[in-house]
Design a protein around this motif. Sequence first.
Motif, PDB file in Angstrom:
ATOM      1  N   GLU A 170       0.836  -1.206   0.000  1.00 13.71           N
ATOM      2  CA  GLU A 170       0.000   0.000   0.000  1.00 13.71           C
ATOM      3  C   GLU A 170       0.873   1.259   0.000  1.00 13.71           C
ATOM      4  O   GLU A 170       0.591   2.222  -0.707  1.00 13.71           O
ATOM      5  N   GLU A 171       1.937   1.244   0.769  1.00 17.18           N
ATOM      6  CA  GLU A 171       2.841   2.398   0.820  1.00 17.18           C
ATOM      7  C   GLU A 171       3.615   2.537  -0.490  1.00 17.18           C
ATOM      8  O   GLU A 171       3.855   3.665  -0.949  1.00 17.18           O
ATOM      9  N   ARG A 172       3.999   1.429  -1.101  1.00 20.46           N
ATOM     10  CA  ARG A 172       4.682   1.492  -2.404  1.00 20.46           C
ATOM     11  C   ARG A 172       3.755   2.073  -3.457  1.00 20.46           C
ATOM     12  O   ARG A 172       4.174   2.903  -4.272  1.00 20.46           O
ATOM     13  N   ARG A 173       2.495   1.631  -3.458  1.00 16.11           N
ATOM     14  CA  ARG A 173       1.530   2.176  -4.429  1.00 16.11           C
ATOM     15  C   ARG A 173       1.325   3.672  -4.217  1.00 16.11           C
ATOM     16  O   ARG A 173       1.255   4.443  -5.174  1.00 16.11           O
ATOM     17  N   ALA A 174       1.232   4.095  -2.953  1.00 10.94           N
ATOM     18  CA  ALA A 174       1.074   5.529  -2.666  1.00 10.94           C
ATOM     19  C   ALA A 174       2.282   6.314  -3.163  1.00 10.94           C
ATOM     20  O   ALA A 174       2.134   7.388  -3.760  1.00 10.94           O
ATOM     21  N   LEU A 183      -2.840   3.511  -8.057  1.00  9.08           N
ATOM     22  CA  LEU A 183      -3.199   3.011  -6.728  1.00  9.08           C
ATOM     23  C   LEU A 183      -3.846   1.630  -6.745  1.00  9.08           C
ATOM     24  O   LEU A 183      -4.052   1.031  -5.697  1.00  9.08           O
ATOM     25  N   ALA A 184      -4.168   1.140  -7.930  1.00  2.00           N
ATOM     26  CA  ALA A 184      -4.830  -0.167  -8.022  1.00  2.00           C
ATOM     27  C   ALA A 184      -3.867  -1.276  -7.618  1.00  2.00           C
ATOM     28  O   ALA A 184      -2.696  -1.269  -7.997  1.00  2.00           O
ATOM     29  N   LYS A 185      -4.385  -2.207  -6.842  1.00  4.17           N
ATOM     30  CA  LYS A 185      -3.572  -3.363  -6.461  1.00  4.17           C
ATOM     31  C   LYS A 185      -3.504  -4.289  -7.667  1.00  4.17           C
ATOM     32  O   LYS A 185      -4.499  -4.602  -8.294  1.00  4.17           O
ATOM     33  N   ARG A 186      -2.304  -4.670  -8.012  1.00  2.00           N
ATOM     34  CA  ARG A 186      -2.083  -5.530  -9.177  1.00  2.00           C
ATOM     35  C   ARG A 186      -2.465  -6.966  -8.847  1.00  2.00           C
ATOM     36  O   ARG A 186      -2.189  -7.453  -7.754  1.00  2.00           O
ATOM     37  N   SER A 187      -3.088  -7.650  -9.800  1.00  2.74           N
ATOM     38  CA  SER A 187      -3.406  -9.063  -9.576  1.00  2.74           C
ATOM     39  C   SER A 187      -2.101  -9.844  -9.514  1.00  2.74           C
ATOM     40  O   SER A 187      -1.165  -9.579 -10.258  1.00  2.74           O
ATOM     41  N   GLY A 188      -2.042 -10.771  -8.603  1.00  4.11           N
ATOM     42  CA  GLY A 188      -0.839 -11.560  -8.436  1.00  4.11           C
ATOM     43  C   GLY A 188       0.237 -10.859  -7.633  1.00  4.11           C
ATOM     44  O   GLY A 188       1.334 -11.382  -7.476  1.00  4.11           O
ATOM     45  N   GLU A 189      -0.067  -9.653  -7.123  1.00  6.88           N
ATOM     46  CA  GLU A 189       0.916  -8.930  -6.318  1.00  6.88           C
ATOM     47  C   GLU A 189       1.127  -9.701  -5.020  1.00  6.88           C
ATOM     48  O   GLU A 189       0.178 -10.141  -4.382  1.00  6.88           O
ATOM     49  N   PRO A 190       2.387  -9.898  -4.623  1.00  4.47           N
ATOM     50  CA  PRO A 190       2.639 -10.664  -3.397  1.00  4.47           C
ATOM     51  C   PRO A 190       2.071  -9.947  -2.181  1.00  4.47           C
ATOM     52  O   PRO A 190       1.923  -8.728  -2.179  1.00  4.47           O
ATOM     53  N   ALA A 191       1.772 -10.718  -1.163  1.00  6.94           N
ATOM     54  CA  ALA A 191       1.271 -10.128   0.076  1.00  6.94           C
ATOM     55  C   ALA A 191       2.350  -9.221   0.659  1.00  6.94           C
ATOM     56  O   ALA A 191       3.542  -9.408   0.413  1.00  6.94           O
ATOM     57  N   ASP A 192       1.908  -8.239   1.420  1.00  7.49           N
ATOM     58  CA  ASP A 192       2.859  -7.314   2.045  1.00  7.49           C
ATOM     59  C   ASP A 192       3.862  -8.096   2.884  1.00  7.49           C
ATOM     60  O   ASP A 192       3.511  -9.033   3.584  1.00  7.49           O
ATOM     61  N   ARG A 193       5.098  -7.641   2.829  1.00  4.24           N
ATOM     62  CA  ARG A 193       6.163  -8.308   3.599  1.00  4.24           C
ATOM     63  C   ARG A 193       5.847  -8.298   5.092  1.00  4.24           C
ATOM     64  O   ARG A 193       6.146  -9.228   5.801  1.00  4.24           O
ATOM     65  N   ARG A 194       5.201  -7.238   5.536  1.00  6.90           N
ATOM     66  CA  ARG A 194       4.903  -7.105   6.950  1.00  6.90           C
ATOM     67  C   ARG A 194       3.981  -8.245   7.404  1.00  6.90           C
ATOM     68  O   ARG A 194       4.055  -8.701   8.532  1.00  6.90           O
ATOM     69  N   ALA A 195       3.101  -8.724   6.519  1.00  2.84           N
ATOM     70  CA  ALA A 195       2.154  -9.777   6.878  1.00  2.84           C
ATOM     71  C   ALA A 195       2.889 -11.071   7.239  1.00  2.84           C
ATOM     72  O   ALA A 195       2.413 -11.853   8.034  1.00  2.84           O
ATOM     73  N   HIS A 196       4.067 -11.292   6.653  1.00  2.16           N
ATOM     74  CA  HIS A 196       4.816 -12.503   6.940  1.00  2.16           C
ATOM     75  C   HIS A 196       5.425 -12.502   8.333  1.00  2.16           C
ATOM     76  O   HIS A 196       5.783 -13.533   8.850  1.00  2.16           O
ATOM     77  N   HIS A 197       5.559 -11.319   8.921  1.00  3.62           N
ATOM     78  CA  HIS A 197       6.180 -11.218  10.241  1.00  3.62           C
ATOM     79  C   HIS A 197       5.165 -11.268  11.364  1.00  3.62           C
ATOM     80  O   HIS A 197       5.532 -11.377  12.510  1.00  3.62           O
TER      81      HIS A 197
END
Length: 195
Positions: free
Chosen positions: A60-64, A180-194
């Motif tokens: 989300e921050e990268r898209r912004a 700002l659109a989330k791309r299909s197939g975009e990996p989950a945010d890295r933060r979610a893995h932590h």
Amino acid sequence: MTLVTVKPTRIDIAIANEIADHTNPELEETAEALTWGADEHVLLALAAAGWLYARNRPGEERRAANHILAVSLVTAILPHILKSAFNQIRPDRLTVRGHRRGIPFSGRARDAFPSGHAVHMGALASAAGLLPPARRRLVRTIATALSLTRIALLAHWASDVVAGFTLGIVIERMLRPWTLAKRSGEPADRRAHHD
């Protein structure tokens, strides 16, 4: 080659005359310093720095950051294209008494329409809609104030600033679906893995 000559309105002329009659060197120096906050070079540098910083941030921050950089680039280029098509003399070129009261000369004499600074600030004010309410109000207040410095300096007619600000809003809103659109197939945010 200019295609269209834009003439100031009666309200534009009345506002410029009031400023020329009632300004002073201190006010003009303050406005001249503040107007740098809306300069395309400053904004492009900040947008590029933000974009670089966001490369390792959540999606989300990268898209912004992508959005802000794209908007900054478009709002830096488009006013130059429009100024080559529109011919309007700056109000600071039409006053003698204003210069005696501290009004400086701004830019090229016939590049009044539209205000590029106001285009940047309109886009910023529009993008602020993505922020929480308190920050949104602060950013919009700052963007409006910085746009008004262009009128105070007689660098632009009031209508140039209104047109530029409106154009900035339109540009920002038009770019949102792509940046700002989330791309299909975009990996989950890295933060979610932590978590």
